[in-house]
Design an enzyme around this catalytic site. Structure first.
Site, PDB file in Angstrom:
ATOM      1  N   GLN A   1      30.221  -9.920  16.402  1.00 29.59           N
ATOM      2  CA  GLN A   1      31.569 -10.467  16.632  1.00 29.59           C
ATOM      3  C   GLN A   1      31.794 -11.619  15.660  1.00 29.59           C
ATOM      4  OE1 GLN A   1      31.569 -13.109  19.823  1.00 29.59           O
ATOM      5  NE2 GLN A   1      33.762 -13.103  20.218  1.00 29.59           N
TER       6      GLN A   1
ATOM      7  N   SER B   1      34.243 -17.070  15.303  1.00 21.95           N
ATOM      8  CA  SER B   1      34.062 -18.506  15.042  1.00 21.95           C
ATOM      9  C   SER B   1      33.963 -18.807  13.554  1.00 21.95           C
ATOM     10  CB  SER B   1      32.788 -19.012  15.718  1.00 21.95           C
ATOM     11  OG  SER B   1      32.852 -18.786  17.093  1.00 21.95           O
TER      12      SER B   1
ATOM     13  N   SER C   1      26.128 -13.883  15.891  1.00 21.71           N
ATOM     14  CA  SER C   1      24.884 -13.352  16.468  1.00 21.71           C
ATOM     15  C   SER C   1      24.640 -11.939  15.974  1.00 21.71           C
ATOM     16  CB  SER C   1      24.976 -13.315  17.992  1.00 21.71           C
ATOM     17  OG  SER C   1      25.243 -14.590  18.487  1.00 21.71           O
TER      18      SER C   1
ATOM     19  N   GLU D   1      33.763 -10.554  27.027  1.00 25.33           N
ATOM     20  CA  GLU D   1      32.558 -11.320  26.691  1.00 25.33           C
ATOM     21  C   GLU D   1      32.129 -12.182  27.879  1.00 25.33           C
ATOM     22  OE1 GLU D   1      32.992 -14.160  23.442  1.00 25.33           O
ATOM     23  OE2 GLU D   1      30.824 -14.120  23.116  1.00 25.33           O
TER      24      GLU D   1
END
Ligand SMILES: Cc1cc2nc3c(=O)[nH]c(=O)nc-3n(C[C@H](O)[C@H](O)[C@H](O)COP(=O)(O)OP(=O)(O)OC[C@H]3O[C@@H](n4cnc5c(N)ncnc54)[C@H](O)[C@@H]3O)c2cc1C
Length: 394
Positions: free
Chosen positions: A110, A113, A145, A228
């Site tokens: 994902q 950020s 991640s 999430e």
């Protein structure tokens, strides 16, 4: 179909594929039988049943004697990618991606950020500019991640800087092997680098990889984020399993070594944590049994907030039980890209738990969401909401 019939179906699929089948084959059989996500459409991993019935599938698998972790093989892909692609993707996207996400053949990451935009993700600045049937992406993501394992990523970028920040975003599926994608590890306090910086230099993304409409990326991203919080926010695994089982094991070992007073104090603390973990588990089960078809809403933040804060208290308690020993690490404090959690020490879990109140949205943001969107309290001032993104001071 009722729960008993669902259990029968699951047991027969497990029997056919075999208890010792490799994970991909096992998951593939579950997908084909509609047992992957029972609320999904028939032919797309589901049976159009209530999502609350998924627990019956997982229990039947465990009862048959196979350990089954529904998410951890591809947490971001299964927890967030699957519902987002199902909701906003075309039939082509569904055929190409859904099953391979569930089986773990295609690992997903994902990319929301950015260095200055974590909580305020809608203010992000990575840009995509249209060029015929493609978009050209430039910019940087951070804390991504699993990017180093990922085949595909969920990418949120700015496609129109001249409108208010939430309105100028678009959401793409990114092939992580595209030229111009550079992934650099970021090492955490644990010594591992689970996450990364990801740089984009003139990365070409086909227009057909768009999820939702151009400029509608915030709505698609909200679906990802709501899912999430549910994925991170609690488990329906058996009573006493998970983090709390690690505390209980340690308690059994250390309790006899404590003096009477310490034992009384610590026993109260351990018992309180066990009860909180069980309350969290039962709340998750109750939440799931009330859940309806479609994507979760802001109430998913309840479990995310509670479990993140509880994890930290559990690992703090472990550290206190260990005393000085809790400060010991493997010799050399090895810096590895990845490591197997089965080999982790208590101190490593303690260090990793500090991230729980940050990843997937901080606890402060969860409180804001719950205050505003669940309890209906007044919202915090948002002075940049209505002005063009280009006019917001950087
Ligand atoms: C282990 C880990 C894995 C991650 N994985 C991913 C990933 O795969 N993909 C991805 O896109 N991101 C990922 N993240 C990033 C994560 O989503 C962000 O770190 C998080 O949203 C916080 O953003 P930030 O770090 O920029 O902190 P900031 O937003 O700068 O926040 C700093 C502090 O200010 C507080 N704060 C900020 N705004 C408000 C407000 N409005 N009200 C009250 N308090 C506020 C925050 O709570 C925090 O305490 C990961 C993070 C971690 C730790």
């Amino acid at each position: 179909m009722n729960e008993a019939a669902l259990r029968e179906l699951t047991l027969s699929v497990v029997d056919q594929v075999g208890l010792d089948a490799p994970e991909v084959d096992f998951r593939s059989a579950l997908w084909d039988a509609g047992l992957a996500r029972v609320q999904f459409p028939v032919g797309k991993g589901g049976l159009e049943l209530s999502p609350s019935m998924q627990g019956a599938v997982e229990k039947a698998i465990r009862d048959a004697g196979r350990s089954f972790a529904a998410l951890s093989i591809n947490t971001i892909g299964i927890g967030m990618g699957l519902p987002t692609v199902l909701t906003y993707g075309s039939d082509e996207h569904h055929d190409k991606h859904l099953k391979k996400i569930f089986t773990g053949e295609d690992f997903w990451c994902q990319m929301f950020s950015e260095p200055s935009h974590g909580s305020d993700v809608a203010g992000l600045s990575s840009r995509a500019v249209r060029d015929g049937d493609e978009w050209i992406v430039n910019g940087q993501k951070v804390w991504t991640s699993g990017a180093h394992h990922a085949r595909f990523g969920m990418l949120l970028v700015r496609t129109d800087p001249d409108v208010p920040k939430h309105k100028g975003l678009s959401y793409f599926i990114l092939d992580m092997h595209s030229p111009g994608v550079e992934i650099r590890p970021l090492f955490q306090i644990t010594g591992n680098a689970e996450f990364n910086e990801v740089f984009f230099t003139d990365v070409r993304v086909p227009h057909s990889n768009l999820l939702g409409a151009v400029g509608d990326g915030w709505r698609v991203a909200t679906t990802t984020l709501m899912n999430e919080r549910v994925a991170l926010g609690g488990s329906t695994a058996p009573r006493g399993s998970g983090n709390i089982s690690m505390l209980m094991k340690l308690w059994e070992k250390r309790a006899p070594e404590l003096d009477v007073t310490e034992r009384r104090v610590m026993s109260d603390r351990v018992m309180k944590l066990w009860i909180e973990a069980e309350v969290g588990r039962l709340t998750t089960i109750r939440g799931r049994s009330n859940s309806v078809m479609g994507n979760p809403g802001p109430e998913g933040s309840v479990g995310k907030l509670a479990s993140a804060e509880l994890n930290i208290r559990i690992w703090n308690c472990c550290m206190d039980l260990l005393g000085d020993e809790g400060m010991l690490h493997e010799p050399g404090y090895p810096m590895n890209r990845d490591s197997n959690r089965a080999d982790w020490s208590y101190s490593k879990f303690f260090l990793r738990s500090q991230a729980n109140t940050i990843e997937g949205g901080t606890s402060d943001i969860m409180r804001n969401i719950l205050g505003e969107r669940v309890l209906g309290l007044p919202g915090e001032p948002r002075v940049d909401k209505a002005i063009p993104w280009t006019d917001i001071p950087a």
